[in-house]
Design a protein around this motif. Structure first.
Motif, PDB file in Angstrom:
ATOM      1  N   SER A 135     -24.287  15.510  12.687  1.00  0.00           N
ATOM      2  CA  SER A 135     -23.444  14.399  12.239  1.00  0.00           C
ATOM      3  C   SER A 135     -24.236  13.097  12.236  1.00  0.00           C
ATOM      4  O   SER A 135     -25.322  13.014  12.808  1.00  0.00           O
ATOM      5  CB  SER A 135     -22.216  14.267  13.147  1.00  0.00           C
ATOM      6  N   SER A 136     -23.670  12.077  11.612  1.00  0.00           N
ATOM      7  CA  SER A 136     -24.380  10.801  11.449  1.00  0.00           C
ATOM      8  C   SER A 136     -23.913   9.780  12.477  1.00  0.00           C
ATOM      9  O   SER A 136     -22.748   9.345  12.438  1.00  0.00           O
ATOM     10  CB  SER A 136     -24.160  10.249  10.042  1.00  0.00           C
ATOM     11  N   THR A 137     -24.801   9.392  13.377  1.00  0.00           N
ATOM     12  CA  THR A 137     -24.480   8.365  14.367  1.00  0.00           C
ATOM     13  C   THR A 137     -24.160   7.038  13.691  1.00  0.00           C
ATOM     14  O   THR A 137     -23.198   6.351  14.055  1.00  0.00           O
ATOM     15  CB  THR A 137     -25.664   8.180  15.332  1.00  0.00           C
ATOM     16  N   SER A 150     -19.221  20.497   0.734  1.00  0.00           N
ATOM     17  CA  SER A 150     -18.498  19.365   1.341  1.00  0.00           C
ATOM     18  C   SER A 150     -17.220  19.839   2.006  1.00  0.00           C
ATOM     19  O   SER A 150     -16.893  19.436   3.133  1.00  0.00           O
ATOM     20  CB  SER A 150     -18.191  18.310   0.276  1.00  0.00           C
ATOM     21  N   CYS A 151     -16.472  20.706   1.304  1.00  0.00           N
ATOM     22  CA  CYS A 151     -15.222  21.227   1.891  1.00  0.00           C
ATOM     23  C   CYS A 151     -15.507  22.078   3.121  1.00  0.00           C
ATOM     24  O   CYS A 151     -14.826  21.957   4.150  1.00  0.00           O
ATOM     25  CB  CYS A 151     -14.462  22.043   0.847  1.00  0.00           C
ATOM     26  N   MET A 152     -16.521  22.945   3.026  1.00  0.00           N
ATOM     27  CA  MET A 152     -16.873  23.788   4.168  1.00  0.00           C
ATOM     28  C   MET A 152     -17.326  22.932   5.345  1.00  0.00           C
ATOM     29  O   MET A 152     -17.019  23.229   6.502  1.00  0.00           O
ATOM     30  CB  MET A 152     -17.984  24.763   3.771  1.00  0.00           C
ATOM     31  N   LEU A 153     -18.064  21.855   5.065  1.00  0.00           N
ATOM     32  CA  LEU A 153     -18.560  20.984   6.133  1.00  0.00           C
ATOM     33  C   LEU A 153     -17.408  20.297   6.854  1.00  0.00           C
ATOM     34  O   LEU A 153     -17.353  20.279   8.088  1.00  0.00           O
ATOM     35  CB  LEU A 153     -19.522  19.956   5.549  1.00  0.00           C
ATOM     36  N   SER A 204     -13.767  13.021  13.768  1.00  0.00           N
ATOM     37  CA  SER A 204     -14.792  11.971  13.798  1.00  0.00           C
ATOM     38  C   SER A 204     -16.169  12.485  13.397  1.00  0.00           C
ATOM     39  O   SER A 204     -17.020  11.712  12.967  1.00  0.00           O
ATOM     40  CB  SER A 204     -14.876  11.354  15.195  1.00  0.00           C
ATOM     41  N   LEU A 205     -16.402  13.787  13.533  1.00  0.00           N
ATOM     42  CA  LEU A 205     -17.748  14.343  13.338  1.00  0.00           C
ATOM     43  C   LEU A 205     -17.927  15.019  11.982  1.00  0.00           C
ATOM     44  O   LEU A 205     -18.900  15.738  11.764  1.00  0.00           O
ATOM     45  CB  LEU A 205     -18.048  15.356  14.454  1.00  0.00           C
ATOM     46  N   THR A 206     -17.020  14.757  11.042  1.00  0.00           N
ATOM     47  CA  THR A 206     -17.000  15.490   9.771  1.00  0.00           C
ATOM     48  C   THR A 206     -17.858  14.830   8.703  1.00  0.00           C
ATOM     49  O   THR A 206     -17.367  14.516   7.610  1.00  0.00           O
ATOM     50  CB  THR A 206     -15.558  15.613   9.269  1.00  0.00           C
ATOM     51  N   GLN A 207     -19.129  14.610   8.981  1.00  0.00           N
ATOM     52  CA  GLN A 207     -20.038  14.050   7.978  1.00  0.00           C
ATOM     53  C   GLN A 207     -21.467  14.378   8.372  1.00  0.00           C
ATOM     54  O   GLN A 207     -21.732  14.811   9.486  1.00  0.00           O
ATOM     55  CB  GLN A 207     -19.871  12.534   7.843  1.00  0.00           C
ATOM     56  N   ILE A 208     -22.375  14.211   7.422  1.00  0.00           N
ATOM     57  CA  ILE A 208     -23.799  14.317   7.705  1.00  0.00           C
ATOM     58  C   ILE A 208     -24.455  13.027   7.230  1.00  0.00           C
ATOM     59  O   ILE A 208     -23.870  12.283   6.436  1.00  0.00           O
ATOM     60  CB  ILE A 208     -24.455  15.543   7.025  1.00  0.00           C
ATOM     61  N   GLY A 209     -25.677  12.767   7.739  1.00  0.00           N
ATOM     62  CA  GLY A 209     -26.303  11.495   7.394  1.00  0.00           C
ATOM     63  C   GLY A 209     -27.802  11.536   7.475  1.00  0.00           C
ATOM     64  O   GLY A 209     -28.442  12.456   6.966  1.00  0.00           O
ATOM     65  N   GLU A 210     -28.351  10.539   8.188  1.00  0.00           N
ATOM     66  CA  GLU A 210     -29.792  10.294   8.131  1.00  0.00           C
ATOM     67  C   GLU A 210     -30.640  11.469   8.599  1.00  0.00           C
ATOM     68  O   GLU A 210     -31.692  11.752   8.026  1.00  0.00           O
ATOM     69  CB  GLU A 210     -30.132   9.034   8.942  1.00  0.00           C
ATOM     70  N   VAL A 214     -27.949  15.170  -0.253  1.00  0.00           N
ATOM     71  CA  VAL A 214     -27.660  13.741  -0.380  1.00  0.00           C
ATOM     72  C   VAL A 214     -26.251  13.519  -0.927  1.00  0.00           C
ATOM     73  O   VAL A 214     -25.511  12.643  -0.452  1.00  0.00           O
ATOM     74  CB  VAL A 214     -28.710  13.062  -1.279  1.00  0.00           C
ATOM     75  N   ALA A 215     -25.861  14.307  -1.923  1.00  0.00           N
ATOM     76  CA  ALA A 215     -24.520  14.156  -2.506  1.00  0.00           C
ATOM     77  C   ALA A 215     -23.431  14.496  -1.488  1.00  0.00           C
ATOM     78  O   ALA A 215     -22.408  13.801  -1.396  1.00  0.00           O
ATOM     79  CB  ALA A 215     -24.390  15.048  -3.736  1.00  0.00           C
ATOM     80  N   VAL A 216     -23.637  15.561  -0.714  1.00  0.00           N
ATOM     81  CA  VAL A 216     -22.657  15.932   0.319  1.00  0.00           C
ATOM     82  C   VAL A 216     -22.544  14.822   1.357  1.00  0.00           C
ATOM     83  O   VAL A 216     -21.440  14.476   1.810  1.00  0.00           O
ATOM     84  CB  VAL A 216     -23.064  17.267   0.978  1.00  0.00           C
ATOM     85  N   SER A 217     -23.673  14.232   1.742  1.00  0.00           N
ATOM     86  CA  SER A 217     -23.641  13.128   2.698  1.00  0.00           C
ATOM     87  C   SER A 217     -22.839  11.951   2.158  1.00  0.00           C
ATOM     88  O   SER A 217     -22.035  11.346   2.877  1.00  0.00           O
ATOM     89  CB  SER A 217     -25.064  12.687   3.028  1.00  0.00           C
ATOM     90  N   ALA A 218     -23.064  11.615   0.877  1.00  0.00           N
ATOM     91  CA  ALA A 218     -22.329  10.491   0.282  1.00  0.00           C
ATOM     92  C   ALA A 218     -20.829  10.759   0.273  1.00  0.00           C
ATOM     93  O   ALA A 218     -20.026   9.884   0.623  1.00  0.00           O
ATOM     94  CB  ALA A 218     -22.844  10.240  -1.127  1.00  0.00           C
ATOM     95  N   LEU A 219     -20.432  11.963  -0.120  1.00  0.00           N
ATOM     96  CA  LEU A 219     -18.999  12.294  -0.169  1.00  0.00           C
ATOM     97  C   LEU A 219     -18.367  12.232   1.220  1.00  0.00           C
ATOM     98  O   LEU A 219     -17.291  11.637   1.406  1.00  0.00           O
ATOM     99  CB  LEU A 219     -18.813  13.692  -0.762  1.00  0.00           C
TER     100      LEU A 219
END
Length: 745
Positions: A134-136, A308-311, A339-345, A369-374
């Protein structure tokens, strides 16, 4: 006519000017839109990349790529400064269980998703790593915007992010190993993990022993300029060492950052290197955007939406289950999950690794990158939906399920007694592992560097004997500690007195220590003698010579250990630790700064009647270097006091506007607090059984405040001093963590 010579600028300068200028404009727009700057950098890279013919672009992509690699080094160095291995050890079981459940679940889900999409093994493995972290940055921004930092669940989220930071670095190493070797078997991964564990341990032990000592001795000479240069030099030195050992440069940067995080210079180094990290980090994220191919992204729009949906579903499910398994109530578990439902840096860094090693397909990078943006855009909405989702689950879950969850949550947060065997085995493991790591490190140093150096100067037998002698001198304090040094704990003494059941296993453990030391000495002597002779000489050394030198060896080892522990705890001794929240009932701990404009400033706690007005209790006041634990009613509050308050989310939300005027709640750190709100079960070993709160003196002995007692299912909030402790009471006590644990056995 005068000659006019045209000045030719290198492509690096023109490209850098173009990139930073475009990035500056884009980030201003994203700042205005209140979106993460990382997305602005990526959009900049997309614009100046090869996707648009009508846009100007850079001329030398290779140089920018090198700067991007430098950016990764400084990003990981900065992450290490915020991390520290002690912080990982202190996040507690709740965050650890939640994080490991989520990480294992998401890596498996990512791999399975890749296989369902028809991808090969290496792409599926990288997808699992990308989806796991996840993205801090994004989470902190969302918490700031939504104003939820004082709520209980955020402490668990921050702890999970600490664990994820370390796992992400380990993933970089393991994925690099798998990608290069193309070996996916368990044996190869196990060897890679053992190698990584050894080097992490030896670097950490050696770094903590050497680096803080060096900085402390040079403290009077440390201007900001000197400290910046030395910090960057140490970072790059560890980068070189990591590369020489076969690991990624990013791992070395992370390790050195975590070592410097234990020094008193941590905050200053972090401040000095922030601008360097921001500059090179911006170039890195721009290079991320430049690698995106829009036609490839459009072609794989379906996988983007599916992943994105699976994530989102996977992270919510696994994080919620992990939080429930760790003992969190259903509401806090749901809040942690959303709160942890994203990816990032970090996902970008893992994706970049695949591109750099040329082992992943061209479509994986833009998909990540696209999944992170969504998921970045969905995060705030999901956090807002936590409470409605909790009420929905509460309404539809069977009542007996809810009762079981409540019972499990309450029992999981109780302080359990550690048995004597647990304490003794932990002491044996610590002695054997730490000293074995140091001894293996000295042997490797002898084989790789010391031995060849001496052999060049003194060839032949005498050179070998001198090499062995020097190595034994270095090893002797640690051989003594491994094989001879006594474990002086009360738990060990109690077990030793049990001749019938415990003394035999204890003797077995002692023999294991001696045999392990014999093997290390034999391994060193094996280069000169046969293994039988080497073991015989080792037995003579450990059985006769070392016992004769016990006093000197003990003093040497104690001095080494004392310096290590001083360096490790130096920052704690000079800086007050912030408070981490613990979850009893619905109450937890939060920190506030008294505003000069607050009505509370200049009044006593008795006059303010905070318990009566808001239902909260003040557990501690920090005033400059002075700390007032569990203040009495006659204590005054002054402007800029930092106060630790016990209350529920609702109570703290009502309390906050009165104490902090036009300021936000201070960031909650992830370090172990000096005080905490703990649960103590009254049993036959409880020292104050059948005594009243007043007569027991528990307040003075723990610097503590009894917030409540749970007795036979009934809760007594703010009990009277005359209340008597009874067997099976569950006592909620706010006070010094170590003192509370000491009374609990």
């Amino acid at each position: 006519m005068a000659d006019v010579t045209a000045t030719h600028l290198p492509a690096l300068i023109t490209d850098l000017a173009f990139i930073l200028g475009t990035a500056g404009i884009t980030t201003l727009i994203f700042k205005k839109l209140k979106q993460p700057l990382v997305l602005g950098y990526i959009l900049t890279g997309l614009l100046v990349g090869p996707n648009f013919d009508f846009m100007p672009t850079i001329t030398d992509g290779k140089t920018i790529s090198i700067w991007g690699e430098i950016g990764v080094i400084f990003l990981l160095f900065s992450l290490g400064l915020e991390f520290s291995f002690k912080k990982l050890a202190r996040v507690g079981g709740t965050a650890s269980v939640t994080a490991m459940t989520e990480l294992l679940g998401m890596m498996t889900l990512g791999y399975v998703t890749g296989q369902l999409l028809g991808w090969d093994t290496i792409n599926s493995l990288f997808l699992g790593g990308i989806m796991a972290i996840s993205s801090t940055t994004i989470i902190l921004r969302a918490f700031d915007e939504l104003g939820v930092k004082t709520q209980k669940f955020t402490g668990v989220v921050f702890g999970v992010l600490v664990v994820e930071d370390l796992v992400a670095v380990l993933l970089l190493v393991l994925l690099s190993t798998v990608a290069v070797s193309q070996q996916f078997g368990g044996e190869a991964l196990m060897l890679a993990m053992l190698k990584l564990g050894f080097f992490l341990s030896i670097w950490f032990l050696g770094g903590i022993y050497l680096v803080p000592s060096f900085l402390r001795r040079a403290r009077k000479l440390m201007s900001e300029e000197t400290l910046l240069i030395i910090s960057v030099a140490l970072c790059l030195l560890m980068v070189v060492l990591a590369s020489e050992a076969g690991f990624s440069p990013a791992l070395g940067a992370f390790i050195m950052g975590s070592i410097l995080a234990e020094t008193v210079f941590n905050e200053k180094i972090e401040h000095l290197t922030r601008s360097v990290k921001d500059l090179f980090g911006a170039v890195f994220f721009v290079s991320v955007g430049m690698l995106i191919n829009l036609s490839t992204l459009a072609e794989h729009l379906g996988p983007v939406l599916l992943i994105s949906c699976m994530l989102i579903l996977g992270k919510f499910t696994f994080s919620t289950l992990g939080a429930l398994a760790s003992g969190q109530p259903l509401k806090q578990a749901v809040q942690v999950g959303v709160s942890l439902t994203q990816i990032g840096e970090f996902s970008f860094i893992i994706a970049t690794l695949g591109v750099t090693l040329q082992v992943t397909s061209h479509y994986l990078y833009p998909i990540a990158v696209a999944v992170s943006a969504l998921t970045t855009f969905t995060t705030p909405f999901l956090i807002r939906s936590a409470e409605p989702l909790y009420h929905f689950l509460e309404k539809h879950l069977p009542s007996h399920w809810q009762n079981r969850l409540d019972t499990y949550s309450s029992s999981a947060q109780s302080i359990s007694h550690a048995s004597d065997w647990q304490l003794v085995l932990r002491a044996f493991a610590q002695i054997m592992i730490t000293n074995s790591v140091v001894l293996i490190g000295i042997i490797l140093l002898n084989i790789q560097y010391l031995g060849p150096l001496v052999a060049d100067t003194f060839p032949g037998l005498w050179g070998n004997l001198l090499t062995v002698f020097l190595a034994l001198v270095l090893m002797s304090p640690f051989i003594y500690a491994l094989s001879i040094r006594r474990i002086g704990s009360r738990a060990y003494s109690r077990l030793w007195r049990d001749k019938k059941y415990a003394r035999g296993p204890l003797l077995g453990l002692e023999i294991c220590r001696i045999v392990l030391a014999l093997l290390f000495v034999g391994l060193l002597l094996d280069q000169l003698f046969s293994i039988q002779v080497a073991l015989l000489i080792a037995a003579l050394l450990i059985g006769i010579i070392f016992p004769l030198l016990t006093h000197r060896l003990r003093k040497t080892y104690d001095r080494i250990e004392r310096r290590f522990l001083t360096n490790l705890n130096e920052r704690e001794l000079e800086n007050e630790s912030p408070v981490k929240k613990i979850l009893p009932w619905d109450a937890h701990l939060a920190e506030f700064r008294v505003s000069p404009d607050s009505y509370f400033a200049g009044r006593t706690l008795l006059d303010l009647a905070l318990r009566e007005r808001f239902g909260v209790n003040i557990a501690r006041i920090e005033r400059g270097s002075r700390v007032i634990p569990v203040p009495r009613g006659t204590e005054w509050l002054y402007p800029a006091d930092k106060i630790t308050v016990i209350g529920t989310d609702e109570q703290l939300a009502q309390f906050k506007p009165h104490v902090e005027i036009d300021t936000s709640v201070m960031d909650l750190a992830m370090d172990q607090p000096d005080i905490s709100l703990r649960q103590v079960v009254v049993d036959s070993k409880f020292p104050f059984l059948h005594q009243s709160i007043r007569d027991s003196g528990i307040r003075e002995k723990t610097n503590g405040l009894i917030v409540g007692i749970e007795r036979h299912g009934h809760r007594i909030l703010n009990p009277e001093p005359s209340t008597v402790f009874q067997t099976e009471d569950i006592v909620w006590l706010a006070g010094d963590t170590r003192l509370i644990k000491s009374i609990d056995g």
